[in-house]
Design a protein around this motif. Sequence first.
Motif, short mmCIF file in Angstrom:
data_model
loop_
_atom_site.label_atom_id
_atom_site.label_comp_id
_atom_site.label_asym_id
_atom_site.label_seq_id
_atom_site.Cartn_x
_atom_site.Cartn_y
_atom_site.Cartn_z
N SER A 66 39.06 42.32 44.05
CA SER A 66 37.82 42.50 44.82
C SER A 66 36.60 42.70 43.93
CB SER A 66 37.96 43.70 45.77
OG SER A 66 37.97 44.93 45.05
N THR A 67 36.82 43.17 42.70
CA THR A 67 35.69 43.44 41.81
C THR A 67 35.58 42.47 40.64
OG1 THR A 67 36.93 44.99 40.40
CG2 THR A 67 35.80 45.90 42.32
N ASN A 68 36.66 41.83 40.26
CA ASN A 68 36.67 41.04 39.03
C ASN A 68 36.91 39.55 39.22
OD1 ASN A 68 37.10 43.87 38.31
ND2 ASN A 68 37.49 43.16 36.24
N ALA B 51 39.16 47.51 36.67
CA ALA B 51 38.32 47.08 37.78
C ALA B 51 36.88 47.51 37.57
CB ALA B 51 38.86 47.64 39.09
N GLY B 52 35.95 46.79 38.22
CA GLY B 52 34.55 47.19 38.16
C GLY B 52 33.66 46.28 37.35
N LYS C 227 29.87 46.16 38.06
CA LYS C 227 29.62 47.16 39.11
C LYS C 227 28.96 48.39 38.49
CE LYS C 227 31.89 44.36 41.78
NZ LYS C 227 31.17 43.38 42.61
N GLU D 267 33.05 49.79 43.24
CA GLU D 267 32.84 48.51 43.91
C GLU D 267 31.37 48.25 44.23
OE1 GLU D 267 35.88 47.41 46.87
OE2 GLU D 267 36.67 49.43 46.59
N GLU E 158 27.68 47.10 43.44
CA GLU E 158 26.88 46.34 42.49
C GLU E 158 25.48 46.91 42.37
OE1 GLU E 158 26.86 42.13 43.02
OE2 GLU E 158 28.92 42.09 43.73
#
Length: 696
Positions: free
Chosen positions: A314-316, A390-391, A394, A434, A436
């Motif tokens: 979902s983030t990468n 993740a992130g 973000k 998550e 931005e």
Amino acid sequence: MQSFRTEIENPVVEKDIIELANKIEQFHKGKIDEEKFRSLRLARGVYGQRQEGVQMIRIKLPYGKVKSNQLKRICEVSDEYSRGRLHITTRQDIQIHYVDLNRTPELWAELEKDDVTLREACGNTVRNVTASETAGIDVNEPFDVSPYAHAVFQNFLRNPICQEMGRKFKVSFSGTDEDTGLSYMHDLGFIAKIENGVRGFKVMLGGGLGSQPRHADELYSFLPTDKIIPLMEGVLRIFDRHGERKSRAKARMKFLIKDIGLEAFKELVEAEQKAIVNKTVPIDAEAYEVSTPVIVEAPQVVIKDQKAFELWKSTNVIPQKQEGYVAIGIKVLLGDFYTDKARLLADLVEQYAAGELRLSLRQNILIPFVKEDLVPFFYQELGKLGFTEAGYNKAVDITACPGTDTCNLGIASSTGIADELERVLKAEYPQYLEKEDLVIKISGCMNACGQHNMANIGFQGMSIRTKDKLVAPALQVLLGGGNLGDGNGRFADKVVKIPSRRGPEALRRILNDFEANAKDQLFVDYYAEKGEKYFYDLLTDLSEIDNLTPEDFVDWGNEEKYVKAIGVGECAGVVIDLVATLFLESEEKIQNAKTSFDSGVYSDAVYHTYSSLVNSAKALLIAENKKTNTHAGIIRQFDELFVETKKINLEGTFADLVYQIQKNAPTKDFALDYIKIAQQFLQKVQSYRALEVESA
């Protein structure tokens, strides 16, 4: 030096590297002034480091594109000549540190085997041309800006009009109206547009960060693609002639625009077009080499932690406009990674993607052209390298310059505080993994290499002094900056200065207030609504320095007591000119003009000649202790002090002689005549100087 000749096929590159080797030798023998040598090496990517006796090498990677073979070559060089660590910059370069100056020519020669250059990565030149890392794959882009960024890179590399400017010049390309290339903070920024079926760009001019950030002006709402190179040449020629040269603090394009105004600058650029060979330069986008994704069958993969995998996706994972493919973002903490992992990454993208990586403005890595059914396999393989945090892009993805780790200008630690703030975000504010919206950036000094003054939340390294004259590391807290899109942005306000150790608490207060009161607003809008005083009141007690503890005198990431130590900055390539050195340079410039003339490149011959004329006049003005802040000023003063007083006899004025460059197209006949004029002028000023010295 002989080995360079046998191993490098490109004679231009070979000449560059041999020249660097020769200059290093002359420098060691005391034949070149230290400051003059600094200017030369900076233009070849060799930058002084905070630690004595070693250099930082900046590798120029246009728009952040790196092929697998190039990354492997960079790894080999880093292992052989440095310590195996690679640092991604906020301009999509790679830096390696702790390099012996004497080995830099052979290091450069090794890089060139895979078409990687150091040329003009530093110094008073056109720096690395940056672009949106999603160029060519972005679902919203009107067209791929990569061919145009590449054409600009090629046209101005080694171009005589931009080798010795008053300061650096930065160019960016944005693929969409989101303006991810940050055009509003560049000397020249291009945003892709299509009008009536024609490709072109919105053009922004005169932006910049540093201690006095300036929002770029809109120069053209639409400029066809075949006009961008002639426009940039005109802009550079005017900047070279009228830009400040003596005072580094006033030497950027933004100050020239501020001084003379946008319309006056535009008129100068348009008048300069007569002297430019090609009024249009078509760029063949179809001929641009596009990486081809490999076709492989997806290996079977078993994902052990499905929840972590879904969060990472979902983030990468970023959709591509090419059906069936996605791009994968790798979050690189502070832009630092090591050659052992980089080699394996290069192998992975070569075997299972398109053999290409993109370095981002936020110091991360993007892998384009990954088949959708290969995403689980990439997650598994990247996990083995520690590259599945993740992130990507973000809030938890904090940008920071090297600061006091290696930079001469660093005042306080950037990397240490960035590390701690990321820890706080992950542990206490997991919802920002998550988001931005929130952009956090940190610089170790006012020069803004970490781009702190365009962030939602920015920190700038500083120092504070107590009543007892004790010095502690500090942070200037800046709030409210942001990219608004389509060439618009806001710069952050300086709200309060606090001891560095209170940085995490400042972040907590800002986020807690934002969470409690912002409703559904973006941070940039929430700050604009509340205003600077509101946040000053929120944070001001953290600025109190009468109650400092021993810990406050130790900077983040350090164990020893803080000592403020600022070296000589090389961001602008400051040069101290001596009269004799200037005359030698004028002779070199005439020789360069003759070489270009013999090669049939008459425009280059003309500009080398122009540089020689101004340089020769500057020598005499330096001898008279006169200011030589701009080329235009040098020309004017030379007439006043030497021509009008009949000390030096010319047919007409020096201005008439020099400004022939504006009034004549760079033809063969004009180039030949102009070179002869420069030779005669140099002889006159040298003779005058010799008599002055003799009679002194």
